[in-house]
Design a protein around this motif. Sequence first.
Motif, PDB file in Angstrom:
ATOM      1  N   UNK A  67      -1.361   9.147  -3.591  1.00  0.00           N
ATOM      2  CA  UNK A  67      -2.584   8.691  -4.264  1.00  0.00           C
ATOM      3  C   UNK A  67      -2.702   9.389  -5.612  1.00  0.00           C
ATOM      4  N   UNK A  68      -3.178   8.654  -6.596  1.00  0.00           N
ATOM      5  CA  UNK A  68      -3.287   9.133  -7.978  1.00  0.00           C
ATOM      6  C   UNK A  68      -3.979  10.491  -8.070  1.00  0.00           C
TER       7      UNK A  68
ATOM      8  N   UNK B 215       4.219   7.371  -9.017  1.00  0.00           N
ATOM      9  CA  UNK B 215       4.720   8.746  -9.133  1.00  0.00           C
ATOM     10  C   UNK B 215       6.095   8.756  -9.810  1.00  0.00           C
ATOM     11  N   UNK B 216       6.957   7.837  -9.434  1.00  0.00           N
ATOM     12  CA  UNK B 216       8.277   7.749 -10.069  1.00  0.00           C
ATOM     13  C   UNK B 216       8.148   7.380 -11.541  1.00  0.00           C
TER      14      UNK B 216
ATOM     15  N   UNK C 219       0.824  -1.214   0.000  1.00  0.00           N
ATOM     16  CA  UNK C 219       0.000   0.000   0.000  1.00  0.00           C
ATOM     17  C   UNK C 219       0.857   1.262   0.000  1.00  0.00           C
ATOM     18  N   UNK C 220       1.943   1.255   0.772  1.00  0.00           N
ATOM     19  CA  UNK C 220       2.814   2.428   0.857  1.00  0.00           C
ATOM     20  C   UNK C 220       3.691   2.597  -0.373  1.00  0.00           C
ATOM     21  N   UNK C 221       4.070   1.500  -1.004  1.00  0.00           N
ATOM     22  CA  UNK C 221       5.015   1.544  -2.121  1.00  0.00           C
ATOM     23  C   UNK C 221       4.332   1.778  -3.466  1.00  0.00           C
ATOM     24  N   UNK C 222       3.110   1.293  -3.650  1.00  0.00           N
ATOM     25  CA  UNK C 222       2.479   1.345  -4.977  1.00  0.00           C
ATOM     26  C   UNK C 222       2.305   2.780  -5.489  1.00  0.00           C
ATOM     27  N   UNK C 223       1.873   3.704  -4.643  1.00  0.00           N
ATOM     28  CA  UNK C 223       1.725   5.092  -5.074  1.00  0.00           C
ATOM     29  C   UNK C 223       3.059   5.740  -5.398  1.00  0.00           C
ATOM     30  N   UNK C 224       4.065   5.441  -4.593  1.00  0.00           N
ATOM     31  CA  UNK C 224       5.411   5.970  -4.842  1.00  0.00           C
ATOM     32  C   UNK C 224       5.923   5.465  -6.185  1.00  0.00           C
ATOM     33  N   UNK C 225       5.721   4.185  -6.444  1.00  0.00           N
ATOM     34  CA  UNK C 225       6.162   3.584  -7.702  1.00  0.00           C
ATOM     35  C   UNK C 225       5.495   4.281  -8.892  1.00  0.00           C
TER      36      UNK C 225
END
Length: 122
Positions: free
Chosen positions: A75-76, A37-38, A29-35
Motif C-alpha cells: 500500500x502506498x 513499488x517497482x 488488488x494484489x498486483x497494483x501495489x507491487x507494480x
Amino acid sequence: MEAETITPEIEVLNLFNQITGHRHRAGKANISGIKRVLKEGYTLHEIQEVIQLKTIQWKNDAKMSDHLNPVTIFRDCNFDKYINQVLNVKNNPKLYQKYYEQLNKIERSAADDIDDLKAMFG
C-alpha cells in the motif's frame, strides 16, 4: 497450452508467497501495489527485505497475521515506512533482537546471531 508470462510483478508476488507461505493470486488488488513499488524504483532485494521483516513481525501474531498480504504490504502509505523499519533493523540489530524475543515469547531467536541478521539484510 501457452506458458504463463512471468512479469516482474508476478515474480514479486511469487517471492511474497514463498517467504510468507501464503498463496495469494495475481489479481488486480494484489498486483497494483507491487507494480507501483517497482515503478518507484525499489529493488527486488529491498522488496524481499520488507517481506522478510514483516513476516518475522506478523506471521505468528494473531492480531497482525491477517495484514500479512500484498495489499497491505505494498500500500502506498505503508511501503516507505516498512523500508525504513528494515533500515532500523540493519542499524541496530541488538535492539531488534529484544523486540523479536518479546514479540514471539521465546528465549532464543533467529535474531540472536548478528551474522544471521547481516546475511538476511545485507
